[in-house]
Design a protein around this motif. Structure first.
Motif, PDB file in Angstrom:
ATOM      1  N   PHE A  85     -35.392  14.892 -26.656  1.00 47.38           N
ATOM      2  CA  PHE A  85     -36.314  15.730 -27.421  1.00 47.38           C
ATOM      3  C   PHE A  85     -37.529  14.918 -27.842  1.00 47.38           C
ATOM      4  O   PHE A  85     -37.486  13.701 -27.932  1.00 47.38           O
ATOM      5  N   ARG A  86     -38.617  15.628 -28.078  1.00 47.72           N
ATOM      6  CA  ARG A  86     -39.883  15.019 -28.451  1.00 47.72           C
ATOM      7  C   ARG A  86     -39.822  14.504 -29.888  1.00 47.72           C
ATOM      8  O   ARG A  86     -39.379  15.205 -30.796  1.00 47.72           O
ATOM      9  N   ALA A  87     -40.257  13.288 -30.094  1.00 50.78           N
ATOM     10  CA  ALA A  87     -40.220  12.684 -31.419  1.00 50.78           C
ATOM     11  C   ALA A  87     -41.165  13.411 -32.369  1.00 50.78           C
ATOM     12  O   ALA A  87     -42.180  13.971 -31.957  1.00 50.78           O
ATOM     13  N   TYR A  88     -40.821  13.394 -33.630  1.00 51.25           N
ATOM     14  CA  TYR A  88     -41.675  13.984 -34.656  1.00 51.25           C
ATOM     15  C   TYR A  88     -41.473  13.221 -35.962  1.00 51.25           C
ATOM     16  O   TYR A  88     -40.533  12.420 -36.103  1.00 51.25           O
ATOM     17  N   ASP A  89     -42.350  13.479 -36.916  1.00 51.19           N
ATOM     18  CA  ASP A  89     -42.276  12.815 -38.208  1.00 51.19           C
ATOM     19  C   ASP A  89     -41.806  13.773 -39.288  1.00 51.19           C
ATOM     20  O   ASP A  89     -42.142  14.964 -39.285  1.00 51.19           O
TER      21      ASP A  89
END
Length: 377
Positions: free
Chosen positions: A14-18
Motif C-alpha cells: 500500500f501507498r505510504a501516508y502520514d
C-alpha cells in the motif's frame, strides 16, 4: 502550542501516508488537504453531530479559495454503519459526479471514518479519501490502518475492505468539543496499546491518565502520538491482519460480543466494550495460568481508575446469557473453522494471538468469574 508530529505509515502493498498530530491543524485545512485534491473540489462526509461543529470551518477556506465544496451528512451514531447509509453516501457521490481522481474527506469519529472509507473503497473500484478524525478513539485507532467496514445484524464490522487513506489529520483542538464519556472511550484504546505491547507506555499512562483525559496538550499529544506509532508499526508489518495486527484486537472479542448482545448504540459505546473486554482478557489469562494475578489486578485497576467499566455488571444490572455471548464470539471475524480466537496476555506489554480456544472454557469463565451476573459486583 505543541509541536506538530508526522508519523509515517508505510508497508508492502500500500501507498505510504502520514498521520499528522498537533493543535490547530484545521485552522489552515487548505495547507494540509489541497495538495491531494487533483480536482478543485472538496467533498466532505460527516454526521449530524460533527457537521454543525466543524464542517463549516473545514469547507469555508476552500470555498474562499475557489473550490467547489459539498457536504454529505448522515445521522450520528453506530446505526449509520449500515447498508442503508452506505447507499446514501454512494448515491450522493454519484449525484455529485465524482470521478476516480477525486478525494473524499471523512470528518467525524470511527463510524464516519469506517463508513466513508468503505464507500470510497467500492466507489468506481476505489477512490482516495482523507481521514479527519474528531474523537480520541478515531485518532488513535480507527482512522489509521485502512480497515473500513459497516455492521451487519450478525455482528460488528463484518462487511468491509482494507482501504488505506491518503492522509490522517489528528487535530487535538477538535477534541475539546467531546463529552467526557467519549474521551474516556478513546482512552480505552490508548491504554490497550500499553497493555498489548509497551509496558513503559502503560507505566506512563498509569501516572498520567488524568492529564490525558483532561486533554492537557502535552500529555494528550504524547498519548495519541505513541498510540499511532505503535499502530503504524503493526500495520506496516501486517496490513491485512494475517498475524501480528490481530494483537490490536485485545479486548475486542469479548467487547464485540457485548455490543452485539446489548445492541449497537448508546447503552454501551465501543470504547466501553473494549475496556470491559480488555479487563476480561486479563482475567481469563490469569485464570488460565497465562499471566500473574498481580498483572491482572494492575491492568484492571488502571482501566477502572480511568473511569471505564471493567465488568458487564457496570453496564447492565441483570443477567447475561453466557451461551449467547459465546455464540456472538463464534461469529467474530477472527474466528477460524468454527473455533474461537482471542488476544490473551502473558504479562502487561506482552499479548499474543491464541487460536482454537475452547468455547466451553470461555463459557465456564464467564460464569465462574462473575461476568454473567444478577447483581452488581
Amino acid at each position: 502550542m505543541t509541536d506538530i508530529r508526522r508519523i509515517p505509515v508505510a508497508g508492502e502493498g500500500f501507498r505510504a501516508y502520514d498521520v499528522v498530530v498537533g493543535q490547530g491543524l484545521l485552522a489552515d485545512p487548505v495547507h494540509w488537504i489541497a495538495p491531494f485534491l487533483t480536482n478543485r473540489r472538496l467533498v466532505v462526509v460527516t454526521d449530524s453531530h460533527v457537521g454543525p461543529l466543524h464542517a463549516e470551518s473545514l469547507t469555508a477556506p476552500f470555498a474562499a479559495a475557489g473550490y467547489r465544496t459539498d457536504v454529505i451528512t448522515v445521522p450520528a451514531g453506530e446505526q449509520s454503519k449500515s447498508f442503508d447509509c452506505l447507499k446514501v453516501v454512494l448515491d450522493a457521490l454519484l449525484d455529485l459526479g465524482l470521478d476516480r481522481k477525486d478525494v473524499v474527506i471523512a470528518l467525524g469519529g470511527g463510524v464516519i471514518g469506517d463508513l466513508t472509507g468503505f464507500a470510497c473503497a467500492i466507489y468506481m473500484r476505489g477512490i482516495d479519501f482523507i481521514q479527519v478524525p474528531t474523537t480520541v478513539l478515531a485518532q488513535v485507532d480507527s482512522s489509521v490502518g485502512g480497515k473500513t467496514a459497516i455492521d451487519h445484524e450478525k455482528g460488528k464490522n463484518l462487511i468491509g475492505a482494507f482501504w488505506q487513506p491518503r492522509l490522517v489529520l489528528c487535530d487535538l483542538d477538535v477534541l475539546k468539543t467531546l463529552p467526557e464519556r467519549e474521551i474516556r472511550c478513546g482512552y480505552a484504546e490508548i491504554i490497550k496499546y500499553g497493555l498489548l505491547g509497551d509496558r513503559a507506555f502503560f507505566d506512563w499512562l498509569e501516572a498520567n491518565d488524568t492529564a490525558v483525559i483532561s486533554l492537557e496538550p502535552e500529555a494528550l499529544q504524547y498519548a495519541i502520538s505513541r498510540s499511532v506509532e505503535m499502530k503504524a508499526e503493526i500495520v506496516a508489518a501486517d496490513e491485512r491482519e494475517g498475524g501480528k495486527r490481530a494483537l490490536l484486537n485485545l479486548g475486542h472479542t469479548f467487547g464485540h460480543a457485548l455490543e452485539a448482545e446489548v445492541g449497537f448504540g448508546d447503552v454501551l459505546l465501543h470504547g466501553e466494550a473494549v475496556a470491559i473486554g480488555t479487563a476480561q482478557a486479563f482475567r481469563y489469562s490469569a485464570a488460565s495460568g497465562l499471566c500473574s494475578g498481580e498483572d491482572r489486578d494492575r491492568a484492571v485497576a488502571a482501566i477502572s481508575h480511568a473511569g471505564l467499566p471493567t465488568r458487564m455488571a457496570d453496564i447492565r444490572n441483570e443477567a447475561f446469557d453466557a451461551d449467547r455471548l459465546v455464540h456472538h464470539m463464534a461469529g467474530d471475524k477472527k474466528a477460524e473453522g468454527g473455533t474461537l480466537t482471542f488476544i490473551l496476555v502473558k504479562t502487561i506489554g506482552d499479548a499474543y494471538v491464541a487460536k482454537k480456544v475452547d468455547a466451553r472454557s470461555i463459557r465456564d469463565f464467564l460464569v465462574t468469574d462473575g461476568a454473567v451476573i444478577t447483581e452488581t459486583v
